[in-house]
Design an enzyme around this catalytic site. Structure first.
Site, PDB file in Angstrom:
ATOM      1  N   ALA A   8      14.796  27.233 -17.011  1.00  0.00           N
ATOM      2  CA  ALA A   8      14.200  27.556 -15.712  1.00  0.00           C
ATOM      3  C   ALA A   8      12.745  27.944 -15.893  1.00  0.00           C
ATOM      4  O   ALA A   8      12.427  29.070 -16.300  1.00  0.00           O
ATOM      5  CB  ALA A   8      14.980  28.686 -15.033  1.00  0.00           C
ATOM      6  N   GLU A  39      10.555  16.752 -25.215  1.00  0.00           N
ATOM      7  CA  GLU A  39      10.969  16.576 -23.819  1.00  0.00           C
ATOM      8  C   GLU A  39      10.220  15.403 -23.186  1.00  0.00           C
ATOM      9  O   GLU A  39      10.811  14.578 -22.476  1.00  0.00           O
ATOM     10  CB  GLU A  39      10.710  17.851 -23.021  1.00  0.00           C
ATOM     11  CG  GLU A  39      11.023  17.710 -21.537  1.00  0.00           C
ATOM     12  CD  GLU A  39      10.747  18.962 -20.737  1.00  0.00           C
ATOM     13  OE1 GLU A  39      10.793  18.898 -19.491  1.00  0.00           O
ATOM     14  OE2 GLU A  39      10.486  20.028 -21.354  1.00  0.00           O
TER      15      GLU A  39
END
Length: 380
Positions: free
Chosen positions: A125, A243
């Site tokens: 998050a 990522e």
């Protein structure tokens, strides 16, 4: 162009991934899109056949393999199956470096077996309602109180946000320390004060649960600190190249998936007494797209080699991310155009893929942020 990245073991693994998706995912994905979520049991099935836990030590149920090519194969086959709802990519590519590389021995024993088996679903998050690419604008706080952190704030656009059992939350732990004032705190399902908001209604990727998260005086043991306190940004920067390479891998595979469908459509669809593939304009468009997909794949494959060797730079990952995702959107748009009116119908794969691909130039860092990273790397 012939690829030289994979060996026989990788090819066998690809076959098993494709078979799993054909059996356990493809027949049900349309219903998951209506439901807005993938059932948890699918994660456990994926763990059983070895789709999860690459890089997780064998003692904790993983493969022990530090070879990103296995992750790449999972990503490519998910895209070829058009299974955009599976958050497995985030678990393997984004979360694994944190869960394996930054956790203590006690945390590994507590979390990694479920992480590898699919029984523990994870999320990270970062984004907040008022903060996207500007991570230094994060306001979610974690204040020490004895042997606990007290977390307050809210996050949004969190992939796996509904299903997640453990969320790594980027928090401000020292508001006076600037970039050194952020830490990563793991918040577990069921912790009092931790609530989930809406499963957000998105343009595409309908089956992937993307949620708002709220933290109201959430007390988390300091034993849930991930990595070093105050080094949250450093940890993020170290793991963002993988990522972004993951997003680039998916962008190329998604573009190729739609391109192949479009080539077949152009062979079969007729206009003015002949297949539309025989018109020069169609051939030229498809030739351009096929070239771009090959170029993108070649760069990504090189990036995978560099990642495995520990030499993929932040700048090279940013180049891969922005160029391949922009290329993917071009391919989607031009392939939809070649389908004519049928391309705008949701029953055709190109329409759904077009919807799903649009977000790729946004998440993981926008195209503009990627260009800024590359530009700074040039000394500008």
């Amino acid at each position: 162009m012939k690829r030289e990245l994979f060996d026989a073991d990788h090819d066998l693994f690809r076959e098993s991934v494709a078979e799993f998706l054909k059996r356990e995912v493809v027949p049900f994905h349309a219903q998951w899109e209506k439901d807005g979520i993938v059932p948890r049991e699918v994660w456990v099935k994926a763990g059983t056949v070895g789709l999860l836990g690459h890089g997780v030590p064998e003692e904790f149920g993983g493969t022990g393999l530090h070879d990103y090519r296995y992750n790449q194969i999972v990503n490519e086959e998910i895209c070829r199956a058009h299974a955009s709802g599976l958050g497995i990519t985030l678990q393997n590519d984004v979360m694994a470096p944190y869960m394996v590389g930054l956790t203590t021995d006690e945390q590994k024993r507590r979390w990694l077996p479920g992480f590898a088996s699919g029984e523990l679903i994870t999320a990270i998050a970062m984004t907040e309602p008022g903060t996207g690419s500007d991570l230094q604008g994060i306001r979610t706080s974690a204040v020490r109180d004895g042997d606990e952190f007290v977390v307050n704030g809210g996050k949004t656009f969190i992939t796996n946000g509904v299903n997640a059992d453990l969320v790594i939350v980027v928090c401000q732990t020292d508001p006076d320390a600037g970039a050194q004032g952020f830490s990563l705190i793991a918040v577990e399902r069921g912790t009092p004060g931790f609530e989930r908001g809406r499963n957000l209604d998105k343009v595409g990727m309908k089956a992937q649960d993307t949620a708002e998260l709220f933290f109201d005086d959430v007390r988390v043991p300091t034993a849930n600190l991930i990595g070093t306190e105050g080094q949250g940004f450093i940890h993020l920067l170290q793991n963002l190249p993988q990522e972004r390479l993951s997003i680039a891998t998916c962008a190329v595979a998604s573009a190729d998936y739609v391109l192949q469908h479009t080539i077949e459509y152009c062979r079969e669809r007729t206009a003015f007494g002949r297949s539309i593939g025989r018109f020069q304009n169609t051939r030229f468009v498809l030739a351009e797209l096929a070239t771009e997909v090959d170029l993108g794949r070649t760069y990504v494959d090189r990036g995978v080699r560099l990642l495995n060797e520990g030499e993929l730079t932040v700048e090279d990952a940013a180049k891969a991310k922005w160029w391949t995702t922009e290329m993917c959107n071009r391919v989607m748009d031009r392939c939809l155009q070649l389908h004519g009116g049928y391309g705008y119908m949701m029953e055709y794969p190109v329409a759904r893929a077009w919807q799903d691909s649009r977000v790729q130039t946004i998440y993981g860092g926008t195209t503009e942020i990627m260009k800024e990273i590359v530009g700074r790397g040039l000394g500008l």
